[in-house]
Scaffold this motif. Structure first.
Motif, PDB file in Angstrom:
ATOM      1  N   MET A   1      -7.254  14.256  40.391  1.00 39.23           N
ATOM      2  CA  MET A   1      -8.571  14.045  39.912  1.00 39.23           C
ATOM      3  C   MET A   1      -9.726  14.876  40.269  1.00 39.23           C
ATOM      4  O   MET A   1      -9.689  14.772  41.667  1.00 39.23           O
ATOM      5  CB  MET A   1      -9.022  12.360  40.170  1.00 39.23           C
ATOM      6  N   SER A  22     -15.165  11.519  40.753  1.00 37.67           N
ATOM      7  CA  SER A  22     -14.704  12.160  39.275  1.00 37.67           C
ATOM      8  C   SER A  22     -15.793  12.823  39.119  1.00 37.67           C
ATOM      9  O   SER A  22     -16.972  12.708  39.480  1.00 37.67           O
ATOM     10  CB  SER A  22     -14.356  10.987  38.431  1.00 37.67           C
ATOM     11  N   ARG A  53     -11.825   4.877  37.789  1.00 41.80           N
ATOM     12  CA  ARG A  53     -10.946   6.128  37.778  1.00 41.80           C
ATOM     13  C   ARG A  53     -10.050   6.154  38.933  1.00 41.80           C
ATOM     14  O   ARG A  53      -8.689   6.305  38.632  1.00 41.80           O
ATOM     15  CB  ARG A  53     -11.720   7.122  37.256  1.00 41.80           C
ATOM     16  N   VAL A  54     -10.435   5.931  40.105  1.00 44.51           N
ATOM     17  CA  VAL A  54      -9.657   6.074  41.199  1.00 44.51           C
ATOM     18  C   VAL A  54      -8.766   5.100  41.079  1.00 44.51           C
ATOM     19  O   VAL A  54      -7.297   5.277  41.333  1.00 44.51           O
ATOM     20  CB  VAL A  54     -10.525   6.196  42.309  1.00 44.51           C
ATOM     21  N   LYS A  57      -5.691   5.608  38.844  1.00 42.30           N
ATOM     22  CA  LYS A  57      -4.717   6.613  39.112  1.00 42.30           C
ATOM     23  C   LYS A  57      -4.088   6.249  40.699  1.00 42.30           C
ATOM     24  O   LYS A  57      -2.732   6.486  40.758  1.00 42.30           O
ATOM     25  CB  LYS A  57      -5.577   7.900  39.291  1.00 42.30           C
ATOM     26  N   TYR A  58      -4.867   5.710  41.405  1.00 43.57           N
ATOM     27  CA  TYR A  58      -4.220   5.537  42.852  1.00 43.57           C
ATOM     28  C   TYR A  58      -3.897   4.024  43.257  1.00 43.57           C
ATOM     29  O   TYR A  58      -3.395   3.605  44.332  1.00 43.57           O
ATOM     30  CB  TYR A  58      -5.007   5.973  43.798  1.00 43.57           C
TER      31      TYR A  58
END
Length: 93
Positions: A1, A22, A53-54, A57-58
């Motif tokens: 990212m 991001s 967003r983090v 993804k994680y």
């Protein structure tokens, strides 16, 4: 990212380097002056989106986004909400 650094010029002319995990700030905000109250609404939304967003993804929210927002909000208390802040032009991508 991809993360990014952006810069704010406060009403007292100090410049603050800020972090986003991001590119949401680049996607949502345009460089230039704006009222501090409007900027705070926008940057809160941006940091929430960046953190999500983090998380997507994680699997966990981004504490750096929350920390950056807290630093911006703490600095903002030194000025009236009608003050003008400037988002400086973004570094080339």
């Amino acid at each position: 990212m991809p993360a990014m650094t952006y810069h704010l010029r406060w009403p007292d002319q100090t410049v603050m380097a800020c972090y986003s995990p991001s590119l949401i700030v680049r996607e949502r905000l345009r460089p230039g002056p704006m009222r501090l109250d409007a900027f705070l609404v926008e940057i809160r939304d941006c940091m929430q989106i960046a953190s999500e967003r983090v998380r997507a993804k994680y699997g966990f929210a981004c504490s750096a986004a929350a920390d950056q927002l807290a630093q911006i909000e703490a600095t903002a208390t030194r000025f009236g909400l009608e003050a003008r802040i400037e988002l400086l032009p973004f570094d080339p991508a």
